[in-house]
Write a protein that holds these residues in place. Structure first.
Motif, PDB file in Angstrom:
ATOM      1  N   ARG A  91      -2.880   7.853 -45.359  1.00 57.69           N
ATOM      2  CA  ARG A  91      -2.808   6.484 -44.860  1.00 57.69           C
ATOM      3  C   ARG A  91      -4.197   5.953 -44.505  1.00 57.69           C
ATOM      4  O   ARG A  91      -4.539   4.814 -44.832  1.00 57.69           O
ATOM      5  CB  ARG A  91      -1.877   6.418 -43.656  1.00 57.69           C
TER       6      ARG A  91
ATOM      7  N   GLN B 293      -1.860  -2.292 -50.908  1.00 58.62           N
ATOM      8  CA  GLN B 293      -0.774  -2.597 -49.974  1.00 58.62           C
ATOM      9  C   GLN B 293       0.556  -2.051 -50.482  1.00 58.62           C
ATOM     10  O   GLN B 293       1.366  -1.550 -49.708  1.00 58.62           O
ATOM     11  CB  GLN B 293      -0.668  -4.100 -49.731  1.00 58.62           C
TER      12      GLN B 293
ATOM     13  N   GLU C 149      -5.929   2.731 -46.221  1.00 54.89           N
ATOM     14  CA  GLU C 149      -6.344   1.586 -45.405  1.00 54.89           C
ATOM     15  C   GLU C 149      -7.831   1.299 -45.606  1.00 54.89           C
ATOM     16  O   GLU C 149      -8.248   0.138 -45.625  1.00 54.89           O
ATOM     17  CB  GLU C 149      -6.021   1.839 -43.937  1.00 54.89           C
TER      18      GLU C 149
ATOM     19  N   ARG D 185      -8.074  -0.478 -48.929  1.00 48.88           N
ATOM     20  CA  ARG D 185      -7.602  -1.855 -48.808  1.00 48.88           C
ATOM     21  C   ARG D 185      -8.640  -2.729 -48.116  1.00 48.88           C
ATOM     22  O   ARG D 185      -8.888  -3.859 -48.513  1.00 48.88           O
ATOM     23  CB  ARG D 185      -6.278  -1.887 -48.045  1.00 48.88           C
TER      24      ARG D 185
ATOM     25  N   LEU E 190       0.581   1.611 -49.767  1.00 52.48           N
ATOM     26  CA  LEU E 190       0.800   1.825 -48.328  1.00 52.48           C
ATOM     27  C   LEU E 190       2.263   1.613 -47.952  1.00 52.48           C
ATOM     28  O   LEU E 190       2.824   2.354 -47.136  1.00 52.48           O
ATOM     29  CB  LEU E 190      -0.082   0.881 -47.520  1.00 52.48           C
TER      30      LEU E 190
END
Length: 168
Positions: free
Chosen positions: A62, A89, A66, A69, A92
């Motif tokens: 994760r 996204q 992130e 992103r 995720l």
């Protein structure tokens, strides 16, 4: 072929016998300890280290996603890379859904094992620690665990008491 196991009735358990469940949410090696009605203790091998490793792996994945992103820029700005942001996204979102699904699977496996031992030991009362919000330092859905444990205990005619309820 779907099979359905008929729940044991309340007559099959002795309401004087108590099964205590101690949850250690900080140490994976001693995650769950059961103390039977005769003082017999057992350390469960279901969970613990494998869950801790899985949670750490999910947290690392994760964090990496992130970071990717964030490197894509803002989704709605002219300087951002909208396709890259949308792709990150989407990954995720799938990761989050997978985590929730696996949490549910673990919670049901743990509650099934606890209730199975209570029935095998003919315990009519089940006393369990109130867990913290985290499991080994990472968020966990304990409310779902308690809901599953409660309905499985009621199916078998077992009285469930959390130590938090008993103290309050």
């Amino acid at each position: 072929v779907l099979t359905h196991e008929k729940p044991d009735t309340a007559a099959d358990v002795d309401h004087e016998r108590l099964l205590r469940v101690r949850l250690n949410t900080t140490d994976p090696a001693a995650f769950r300890r059961l103390v039977g009605p005769d003082g017999k203790q057992t350390y469960e091998r279901l969970g613990g280290e494998s869950v801790a490793a899985w949670l750490k792996r999910m947290a690392a994945d994760r964090d990496q996603l992130e970071h990717q992103r964030a490197a894509s820029g803002a989704r709605n700005r002219s300087w951002g890379h909208r396709r890259a942001w949308d792709a990150d996204q989407a990954v995720l979102s799938r990761l989050t859904q997978n985590r929730q699904r696996v949490e549910t699977d673990y919670n049901h496996a743990w509650t099934r094992r606890i209730i199975g031992l209570a029935v095998a030991w003919r315990c009519g009362r089940l006393e369990i620690d109130a867990a913290t919000e985290t499991l080994f330092g990472l968020p966990w859905s304990w409310s779902q665990f308690y809901v599953a444990l409660k309905y499985k205990a009621e199916e078998r005619g077992i009285n469930l008491v959390t130590l938090e309820d008993a103290a309050g």
